[in-house]
Design an enzyme around this catalytic site. Structure first.
Site, PDB file in Angstrom:
ATOM      1  N   SER A 106      -2.964  50.330  33.432  1.00 49.70           N
ATOM      2  CA  SER A 106      -1.666  50.410  32.760  1.00 49.70           C
ATOM      3  C   SER A 106      -0.714  49.284  33.159  1.00 49.70           C
ATOM      4  O   SER A 106       0.327  49.112  32.542  1.00 49.70           O
ATOM      5  CB  SER A 106      -0.993  51.755  33.050  1.00 49.70           C
TER       6      SER A 106
ATOM      7  N   LYS B  64       4.220  51.924  38.575  1.00 53.60           N
ATOM      8  CA  LYS B  64       4.897  51.620  37.319  1.00 53.60           C
ATOM      9  C   LYS B  64       6.153  50.776  37.578  1.00 53.60           C
ATOM     10  O   LYS B  64       6.611  50.631  38.716  1.00 53.60           O
ATOM     11  CB  LYS B  64       5.323  52.916  36.609  1.00 53.60           C
TER      12      LYS B  64
END
Length: 234
Positions: free
Chosen positions: A155, A193
């Site tokens: 991701s 993230k």
């Protein structure tokens, strides 16, 4: 000679590599230069590559290496490098085992490998030390404890962080908007993230269009650290 836009982009890439240890994504470049589309960034990147200032690395998403800098940039003061530090835990933090301390040996430092951190769908947090990993001492910056984690998932590929990479982390509980962090979600899942605070909410942004931004209440997310460096094996 570089055009102003080419110089602006090279300076932005250089600052981000110095700060985060990885180059910015094309979307971040577009926003930084106030361009309407990524096609303009592609043209600027190609021009910088043709002039020998950068090199694009094969088989790596958005991977850019700075080869040289103009004299004006070489002589200019550089911003202090910061980074992220995921702290991967399960529940409350356990006491560090004796071998979890940083051990400096010559030009390298041995850091404890604390398990895996998810760059994708969050996985259960891991806190056991499996072994030590040696990293260049210059990669360890700032105060506080440092350790290493293996990245699991894709991701964050547009931030230059791939599945299987080893991230070097510095422990901290605070983050600024835009920092790449390890976040502990609801006290049991850790994920890697980009951090955004929006009022009383926390957004955890992926660097891969296949993944949606996840938004949580402020009390559901604990910042565990910031990125300091990255190690990749081929």
């Amino acid at each position: 000679m570089l055009t102003k836009k080419q110089l602006d982009l090279l300076e932005f890439i250089h600052r981000r590599v110095q700060r985060d240890g990885v180059p910015p994504s094309f979307d971040e470049m577009k926003d930084a230069l106030d361009l309407r589309s990524k096609s303009g960034i592609h043209r600027l990147i190609t021009a910088l590559e043709e002039r020998g200032f950068i090199r694009r690395l094969a088989h790596r998403a958005r991977a850019i290496e700075i080869v040289k800098l103009p004299d004006a940039m070489v002589n200019a003061p550089q911003p202090a490098r910061t980074g992220f530090t995921p702290r991967v835990i399960e529940g409350s933090r356990p006491e560090k085992p004796a071998n979890a301390r940083q051990i400096e040996t010559g030009g390298a430092i041995d850091l404890p490998m604390m398990g895996r951190i998810a760059a994708g769908v969050p996985i259960e947090a891991i806190s056991e030390v499996s072994h030590n990993v040696s990293v260049p001492s210059g990669m360890v910056s700032g105060s506080g404890e440092h350790y290493a984690l293996e990245v699991k998932g894709d991701s964050m590929i547009e931030a230059g962080i791939n599945d299987g990479d080893i991230v070097v982390i510095r422990e901290t509980s605070t983050a600024d908007n835009g920092d790449i962090v390890v976040a502990l979600v609801e006290d049991h899942e850790a994920t890697l993230k980009r951090f955004r605070r929006k009022g009383n909410a926390i957004a955890l942004e992926a660097a891969n269009p296949a993944y949606e931004t996840r938004v949580f209440r402020e009390d559901q997310v604990k910042v565990q650290g910031r990125l300091v460096g990255l190690i990749r094996s081929y």
